[in-house]
Motif scaffolding. Structure first.
Motif, PDB file in Angstrom:
ATOM      1  N   TYR A  84     -44.528 -63.692  22.040  1.00 11.83           N
ATOM      2  CA  TYR A  84     -43.614 -62.740  21.396  1.00 11.83           C
ATOM      3  C   TYR A  84     -44.088 -62.379  19.993  1.00 11.83           C
ATOM      4  O   TYR A  84     -44.072 -61.215  19.607  1.00 11.83           O
ATOM      5  CB  TYR A  84     -42.207 -63.347  21.337  1.00 11.83           C
ATOM      6  CG  TYR A  84     -41.152 -62.428  20.760  1.00 11.83           C
ATOM      7  CD1 TYR A  84     -40.488 -61.518  21.576  1.00 11.83           C
ATOM      8  CD2 TYR A  84     -40.801 -62.473  19.414  1.00 11.83           C
ATOM      9  CE1 TYR A  84     -39.516 -60.676  21.062  1.00 11.83           C
ATOM     10  CE2 TYR A  84     -39.833 -61.634  18.886  1.00 11.83           C
ATOM     11  CZ  TYR A  84     -39.182 -60.742  19.717  1.00 11.83           C
ATOM     12  OH  TYR A  84     -38.230 -59.906  19.191  1.00 11.83           O
ATOM     13  N   GLN A 172     -31.337 -63.120  23.070  1.00 18.88           N
ATOM     14  CA  GLN A 172     -31.936 -64.447  22.880  1.00 18.88           C
ATOM     15  C   GLN A 172     -33.285 -64.542  23.591  1.00 18.88           C
ATOM     16  O   GLN A 172     -33.387 -65.047  24.707  1.00 18.88           O
ATOM     17  CB  GLN A 172     -31.002 -65.530  23.430  1.00 18.88           C
ATOM     18  CG  GLN A 172     -29.645 -65.618  22.752  1.00 18.88           C
ATOM     19  CD  GLN A 172     -28.802 -66.655  23.438  1.00 18.88           C
ATOM     20  OE1 GLN A 172     -28.236 -66.402  24.491  1.00 18.88           O
ATOM     21  NE2 GLN A 172     -28.727 -67.833  22.857  1.00 18.88           N
ATOM     22  N   GLN A 173     -34.309 -64.085  22.915  1.00 19.25           N
ATOM     23  CA  GLN A 173     -35.646 -64.220  23.481  1.00 19.25           C
ATOM     24  C   GLN A 173     -36.050 -65.682  23.575  1.00 19.25           C
ATOM     25  O   GLN A 173     -36.943 -66.037  24.354  1.00 19.25           O
ATOM     26  CB  GLN A 173     -36.645 -63.428  22.628  1.00 19.25           C
ATOM     27  CG  GLN A 173     -38.039 -63.303  23.232  1.00 19.25           C
ATOM     28  CD  GLN A 173     -38.928 -64.501  22.943  1.00 19.25           C
ATOM     29  OE1 GLN A 173     -38.685 -65.239  21.982  1.00 19.25           O
ATOM     30  NE2 GLN A 173     -39.968 -64.674  23.747  1.00 19.25           N
ATOM     31  N   SER A 196     -36.088 -61.722  28.168  1.00 18.60           N
ATOM     32  CA  SER A 196     -35.091 -62.185  27.197  1.00 18.60           C
ATOM     33  C   SER A 196     -33.834 -62.659  27.905  1.00 18.60           C
ATOM     34  O   SER A 196     -33.521 -62.207  29.014  1.00 18.60           O
ATOM     35  CB  SER A 196     -34.726 -61.050  26.227  1.00 18.60           C
ATOM     36  OG  SER A 196     -33.838 -61.509  25.211  1.00 18.60           O
TER      37      SER A 196
END
Length: 227
Positions: A84, A172-173, A196
């Protein structure tokens, strides 16, 4: 159809959105969640291919996810589904990242050198911050980069439309950092990437952590006009 008359409601829905980090245990009807998703699915996608999949979790499945991912995170058993962040942070992004973290820990009353306290705070991610509903956004791994834009579009729609129902969210990755247990509980094939998670529920507006309003850079910092 014109939406000019609803301009302020639309502006308020977007500007008032924030990442909620404590939810009430109040249940959310399945029909409400599905209606939000149905509306959000009007999101644009390249050539209308709609590459997204949304997994809607509650009850025992939610609890199993919370338990197994919390155990993995507590023991440091990361299994990132994809990278990410960049390999090296640079300004101004590093300062922005640090500020939101320090501001949140200050609200929790956690000192900067209290690493155990910081870990406990981060583990709350994997309880959906108390929200009764969890959403997971996935897609087939062989999609090109354009599909990530499409998936971001529908996530943004879900977060905005939820507010019309009195609900709030937290994207909320972090769940994708523990892809192995998430994949196991949701029975996801390896060819699907977990992009995610998202917490969905009724916000506890009295909670101190929900008083955090993150800063945004003024448009002069990122808009380049060409005339």
């Amino acid at each position: 159809m014109s939406v000019v008359g609803d301009r302020q409601a639309i502006i308020d829905a977007v500007k008032g959105r924030r990442s909620i980090r404590r939810f009430l245990p109040t249940p959310v009807a399945d029909e409400t969640v599905l209606e939000i998703i149905e509306i959000a699915a009007r999101a644009p996608s390249g050539q209308n291919m709609q590459p997204w999949l949304i997994h809607f979790v509650t009850g025992e499945t939610r609890d199993a996810l919370c338990r197994q991912v919390t155990e993995a995170a507590d023991s440091g058993e990361r299994s990132d589904d994809y990278p990410y962040f960049p390999t090296e942070f640079r300004e101004p992004y590093l300062s922005r990242r640090r500020k939101v973290g320090f501001d949140l820990f200050a609200i929790y009353g956690i000192e900067r050198n209290d690493f155990e306290g910081r870990k406990r705070a981060l583990l709350r991610n994997f309880q959906f911050f108390g929200a009764p509903v969890g959403l997971f956004f996935t897609m087939e791994r062989d999609w090109g980069l354009g599909a990530w834009i499409d998936l971001g579009n529908i996530m943004t729609n879900v977060m905005t439309v939820a507010r019309a129902y009195g609900l709030e969210t937290c994207p909320q990755q972090a769940w994708a950092e523990y892809g192995r247990p998430v994949r196991k509980v949701l029975n996801l094939p390896d060819q699907h990437v977990i992009v995610s998670g998202m917490a969905l529920g009724y916000a506890d507006y009295e909670a101190k952590e929900n008083q955090l309003v993150t800063e945004r850079a003024p448009h002069q910092d990122f808009v380049i006009r060409h005339c």
